[in-house]
Design an enzyme around this catalytic site. Sequence first.
Site, PDB file in Angstrom:
ATOM      1  N   LYS A 239     -19.676  57.690  54.560  1.00 30.29           N
ATOM      2  CA  LYS A 239     -19.872  56.276  54.863  1.00 30.29           C
ATOM      3  C   LYS A 239     -21.356  55.983  55.067  1.00 30.29           C
ATOM      4  O   LYS A 239     -22.082  56.837  55.570  1.00 30.29           O
ATOM      5  CB  LYS A 239     -19.160  55.926  56.177  1.00 30.29           C
ATOM      6  N   ARG A 313      -4.519  57.827  55.282  1.00 31.99           N
ATOM      7  CA  ARG A 313      -3.222  57.810  54.602  1.00 31.99           C
ATOM      8  C   ARG A 313      -2.716  59.220  54.331  1.00 31.99           C
ATOM      9  O   ARG A 313      -1.508  59.453  54.257  1.00 31.99           O
ATOM     10  CB  ARG A 313      -3.315  56.958  53.325  1.00 31.99           C
TER      11      ARG A 313
HETATM   12  N1  BES Z   1     -11.079  54.028  58.755  1.00 27.94           N
HETATM   13  C1  BES Z   1     -11.374  53.460  57.490  1.00 27.94           C
HETATM   14  C2  BES Z   1     -11.000  51.990  57.390  1.00 27.94           C
HETATM   15  C3  BES Z   1     -11.745  51.039  58.279  1.00 27.94           C
HETATM   16  C4  BES Z   1     -12.871  50.377  57.803  1.00 27.94           C
HETATM   17  C5  BES Z   1     -11.319  50.769  59.555  1.00 27.94           C
HETATM   18  C6  BES Z   1     -13.552  49.483  58.609  1.00 27.94           C
HETATM   19  C7  BES Z   1     -11.989  49.873  60.369  1.00 27.94           C
HETATM   20  C8  BES Z   1     -13.106  49.228  59.885  1.00 27.94           C
HETATM   21  C9  BES Z   1     -10.619  54.216  56.399  1.00 27.94           C
HETATM   22  O1  BES Z   1     -10.421  55.566  56.623  1.00 27.94           O
HETATM   23  C10 BES Z   1     -11.425  54.084  55.148  1.00 27.94           C
HETATM   24  O2  BES Z   1     -12.517  54.581  55.123  1.00 27.94           O
HETATM   25  N2  BES Z   1     -10.883  53.417  54.134  1.00 27.94           N
HETATM   26  C11 BES Z   1     -11.541  53.244  52.903  1.00 27.94           C
HETATM   27  C12 BES Z   1     -10.536  53.488  51.799  1.00 27.94           C
HETATM   28  C13 BES Z   1     -11.116  53.516  50.417  1.00 27.94           C
HETATM   29  C14 BES Z   1     -12.025  54.733  50.280  1.00 27.94           C
HETATM   30  C15 BES Z   1     -10.011  53.569  49.410  1.00 27.94           C
HETATM   31  C16 BES Z   1     -12.082  51.822  52.828  1.00 27.94           C
HETATM   32  O3  BES Z   1     -11.412  50.904  53.295  1.00 27.94           O
HETATM   33  O4  BES Z   1     -13.189  51.650  52.359  1.00 27.94           O
HETATM   34 MN    MN Z   2     -12.081  56.752  55.988  1.00 26.56          MN
END
Ligand code: BES
Ligand code: MN
Length: 460
Positions: A239, A313
């Site tokens: 991230k 997931r």
């Molecule tokens: N924990 C994050 C989602 C999230 C983002 C929660 C912002 C709270 C605030 C999750 O694990 C994630 O990183 N999701 C990705 C999925 C993508 C890589 C398909 C996302 O939403 O960018």
């Molecule tokens: Mn994530």
Amino acid sequence: MQVNFNNHKKTNLIKFAYKNENDNPFFKANAGEILANPSENFILLGLGEREKLNQEIFQKAIYDLTKKAIKLDLNELSFEKENIDIENEEFLSQVIEAVSLGSYNFDHYKEEKCGKIENINFPEDLDAENSNAIEQQLTVLDSQAFARDLVNLRSNEIYPETLAQHVKERFADKNVNVKVYDEEQIRELGLTAYLEVAKGSDNPPRFIVIEYLNGPQEQKPILFVGKGITYDSGGYSIKPSNGMKTMNADMGGAGTVIGALDAISSNQLKVNVVAIVAACENSISGSSYKPGDIIKARNGKTIEVDNTDAEGRITLADAVNYAATEYDPEFIIDLATLTGACLVALAETYTGAVTNNQETFEKLLAAAKISNEKIWQLPNDDTIRKYNESEVADVKNSGGRLGGTITAGQFIENFIEEKPWVHLDIAGTAYLSKPQGLYEKGATGIHVKTLYNLAKKYSK
Ligand code: BES
Ligand code: MN
Ligand code: ZN
């Protein structure tokens, strides 16, 4: 917080006032505006225009009042029920909720602690049949605050082992069976996909199962599964630092299901409920899983790791599969801070829902409505489901940008073994980037109330 019914005691007495109904040039009675009148020993609280008053405005005014009172170092508020047209029971519960949420402050890391309202006083004649309901409500609010604390604590303090410890301590004296499985035991349970996410961290995973079986023996248990990523760096699909900073809160689902079990068991509901949290960190190291890896889940399905940041997931796949097969669930609700896409679609205001069973969803929605917690259903559409198809494995862990919240839910559905199921994406609602309604910035404990009220419907 304590609620008292003692008419005579009028410390910091609050009186309601409406806009355009007085001619004080220093006090317009806008909603939430206060005017302290020390010589007469009461505080005027503005509620805005009388015709426009509704629950949201009323509670927000009480919440604002609470925040101001705490700033003034007050720890007691007294209310009379005059000049306001609300049923007694509603009046009490709305005031209590707003004062309690207004009193929540996450000051764990501050040397100087925040004050809070310790006593609310109401007129004696409101007491009558309401005291039991009030005790119940105070318990639920306390469980919600506990959930918020767990999520607000940072990742150097809350990681899978310490999360499990907190759970054990909280439930120690209760009629609840807490099981905590370590890495070896998790392997024995066959939770192989979850272990793939966990293996990059020096903090080992803990699989937490909380059983509260206080209903009739023949009653199928309700299963709550919460995403418990105690920190989400994104892994190799790392991230950006801005998005990473608040990822201690990637265990909002865990906080909520733990809080819900806390409330349900404290109030001794006659119901069978089980909460499950597959807690781990999504870290980067030489032993982390990597983009392109193909991993096997507990139910034998293979997952192509398209993106290591879609880790929640994967952990949920095994957790819900465990829930579906180790128990004979009435239904399964999973709660997860799962997708940024959910924030784009529904802001920080609505939780997104995906379901395979409309009837279960309607029950959940009814419980959410009486809890004043907002949920919006998204289409579980077969055309969109195809985005999760992989060329090399049974399924891919990311469906891409389009319909991101839906495909995340549909991914989990692959592991649910056709049990009635609702997925709640609380990425927006579990943790606020700025204050909203009755919540300050940070963790909200969203849906502790909804899950409590849902379980209560099944209480015999
Ligand atoms: N924990 C994050 C989602 C999230 C983002 C929660 C912002 C709270 C605030 C999750 O694990 C994630 O990183 N999701 C990705 C999925 C993508 C890589 C398909 C996302 O939403 O960018
Ligand atoms: Mn994530
Ligand atoms: Zn995550």
